[in-house]
Enzyme design. Structure first.
Site, PDB file in Angstrom:
ATOM      1  N   GLU A   1     -35.313   1.017  25.624  1.00 52.31           N
ATOM      2  CA  GLU A   1     -34.264   0.002  25.519  1.00 52.31           C
ATOM      3  C   GLU A   1     -33.793  -0.086  24.071  1.00 52.31           C
ATOM      4  OE1 GLU A   1     -31.477  -2.361  25.579  1.00 52.31           O
ATOM      5  OE2 GLU A   1     -32.358  -2.025  27.575  1.00 52.31           O
TER       6      GLU A   1
ATOM      7  N   CYS B   1     -26.250  -7.648  31.762  1.00 49.16           N
ATOM      8  CA  CYS B   1     -26.279  -8.685  32.797  1.00 49.16           C
ATOM      9  C   CYS B   1     -27.069  -9.911  32.364  1.00 49.16           C
ATOM     10  CB  CYS B   1     -26.870  -8.107  34.081  1.00 49.16           C
ATOM     11  SG  CYS B   1     -27.035  -9.315  35.410  1.00 49.16           S
TER      12      CYS B   1
ATOM     13  N   SER C   1     -22.891  -0.428  30.876  1.00 48.56           N
ATOM     14  CA  SER C   1     -21.500  -0.270  30.450  1.00 48.56           C
ATOM     15  C   SER C   1     -21.196  -1.147  29.251  1.00 48.56           C
ATOM     16  CB  SER C   1     -20.554  -0.615  31.602  1.00 48.56           C
ATOM     17  OG  SER C   1     -20.757  -1.954  32.039  1.00 48.56           O
TER      18      SER C   1
ATOM     19  N   GLU D   1     -13.185 -15.708  35.525  1.00 48.78           N
ATOM     20  CA  GLU D   1     -14.389 -16.537  35.416  1.00 48.78           C
ATOM     21  C   GLU D   1     -14.445 -17.241  34.061  1.00 48.78           C
ATOM     22  OE1 GLU D   1     -17.577 -14.347  38.426  1.00 48.78           O
ATOM     23  OE2 GLU D   1     -17.815 -14.124  36.255  1.00 48.78           O
TER      24      GLU D   1
ATOM     25  N   HIS E   1     -25.648 -27.094  61.920  1.00 53.49           N
ATOM     26  CA  HIS E   1     -24.553 -28.048  61.738  1.00 53.49           C
ATOM     27  C   HIS E   1     -25.083 -29.282  61.015  1.00 53.49           C
ATOM     28  CE1 HIS E   1     -21.018 -30.492  62.658  1.00 53.49           C
ATOM     29  NE2 HIS E   1     -21.858 -31.454  63.031  1.00 53.49           N
TER      30      HIS E   1
END
Length: 464
Positions: A32, A41, A143, A185, A443
């Site tokens: 990483e 994310c 990305s 958003e 319901h």
């Protein structure tokens, strides 16, 4: 002794791939480049944006909806630093969660930039490097934000989604370039907190790729909320004009330009695969014209032992798509039949109301020449929605005209992101609209609108 698998990238695709591989008996390492795990994310994407969407929605509700329900709280006061702290706490918890999972599953982690040579070279922030060997390599590098030529993102006044998540004050005027998911958003977040928001989109519609009827309805809703949508328009330049920015906007087809003043400009025209610096060309790995790794049905690149998933390959740039691919490639490497059903990948826009879809749109079915029946049910006729004052939107089900098999489901409404999962399960199992219609739904719930839309495919909805 070499690792069975080296995963480059610890985002949703990468960490899921690594954990599933360990479950299948492999010795795994993860590389990483950032200081924290979780990729875009968890750090600067899905998780922090949803935290701000949730907090800003409650802020708006408390000021405009509570009094209608007999709740007297007075005019809410925004404490932006505290809201940002709330967001950061959510990020921190999720990031630490991934670190815990790596430790629990005995996954070795290497902090640095991975480069595919023989073996994998990891270069740390201080310039040092070390080599690790693996029988297989999975590229899960995610990305990056797409740039507009001639417009420099400084993450202060001209920002990407990353900068838009850490603004220190509410901009009086926010101009958003791009009416896709991210633009709408984050535009919604800052509009709720007090910004005057203008969204500029080069196409003649918002949310490219989504069902056009859905887009028409939510466009009216966004405009009613106060977001100004300038469609078929493009930004041709931005220049500083003292404390503000002067944005030049002109019709996409050409014509007279206009100048719009803004305090902050958000560039949200999409994302591009993050594959630079991996040494793909030197390793002989083929990429397409967008920089995505070209893979076969088993996620294998043209070079033996190298695989790729998520935003690094073709397909929708969605965290859950990457997760499923990470699981699939780990299972394939273990000799199992890992697979991903790309016809059943849900997509959610976390605005208010939420927008969710899975499967085909009407435009796609028409283009493919597939005959279909449509069932629609509005939330204005749903008991729970009426009680909660959340009646905007509808459920639409598209079913094959011959077999009645569900081909697509589209939902605009409160909690649409959760409701779409029912449709995804139904489609994964090859269900007909009749199957959904004959399934007993509790319901009163919003999900009854899904049942009623299924009934409407056969023109027998009960509550309208």
């Amino acid at each position: 002794m070499p690792y069975d698998l080296i995963v480059i990238g610890s985002g949703p695709g990468g960490y899921v791939c690594a954990i599933r591989a360990v479950q299948l008996g492999m010795k795994v390492a993860v590389v990483e480049k950032d200081k924290t795990f979780g990729g875009t994310c968890l750090n600067v994407g899905c998780i922090p944006s949803k935290a701000l969407l949730h907090a800003s929605e409650l802020y708006e509700e408390s000021g405009h909806l509570f009094d209608k329900m007999g709740i007297k709280v007075g005019q809410p006061e925004l404490d932006l630093p505290a809201m940002m702290k709330f967001k950061d706490q959510g990020v921190d918890g999720n990031v630490k969660g991934v670190a815990f999972l790596f430790k629990k599953n005995k996954i070795d982690t290497f902090n640095g930039t991975g480069r595919i040579v023989t073996p994998v070279e990891v270069k740390t922030a201080d310039g040092k490097s070390e080599s690790i060997e693996g029988k297989a390599i999975v590229i899960a590098t995610g990305s990056d934000v797409a740039r507009l030529p001639g417009i420099d993102i400084d993450e202060r006044r001209i920002v990407s989604s990353t900068g838009a998540l850490v603004l220190e004050q509410v901009p009086e005027r926010l101009l958003v370039i791009g009416a896709g998911v991210i633009g709408l958003e984050l535009g919604s977040v800052w509009r709720r907190l007090g910004s005057k928001v203008i969204v500029v989109e080069v196409l003649d519609r918002i949310l490219p790729g989504m069902d056009s009827e859905v887009c028409r309805q939510v466009q009216r809703i966004f405009e009613k909320q106060g977001i100004v949508l300038k469609l078929s328009s493009k930004v041709t330049g931005i220049k500083a004009a003292g404390k503000t920015l002067e944005v030049t906007v002109q019709p996409a087809a050409g014509g007279a330009a206009e100048a719009i003043e803004a305090d902050v400009v958000l560039v949200s025209i999409g994302r591009v695969p993050f594959t630079e610096g991996l040494g793909l060309e030197a390793a002989g790995v083929k990429t397409d014209n967008k920089g995505r790794v070209m893979v076969d049905a088993r996620f294998a690149a043209n070079v033996p032992g190298i695989y790729a998933i998520g935003d690094a390959i073709a397909g929708p740039m969605l965290a859950h798509k990457a997760m499923d691919e990470g699981t699939a490639v780990a299972e394939i490497l273990a000799g199992e039949a890992g697979q991903v059903n790309y016809d059943v990948i849900p997509n959610v826009v976390y605005t208010y109301p939420e927008i969710a879809s899975v499967g085909k749109s009407e435009e796609e079915l028409k283009e493919a020449g597939i005959a279909y029946n449509t069932g629609k049910f509005p939330f204005t006729a749903n008991g729970r929605a009426k009680t909660n004052l959340q009646t905007e939107g509808f459920v639409k089900i598209l079913a094959d005209a011959k077999t009645d098999r569900v081909l697509g489901v589209h939902i605009v409404g409160a909690d649409a992101g959760n409701m779409i999962a029912e449709a995804a399960v139904a489609m994964e199992l090859g269900a007909a609209s009749e199957d959904i219609a004959r399934t007993c739904h509790p319901h009163p719930t919003f999900t009854e609108a899904v049942k009623e839309a299924a009934l409407a495919v056969d023109k027998r909805a009960i509550h309208m």
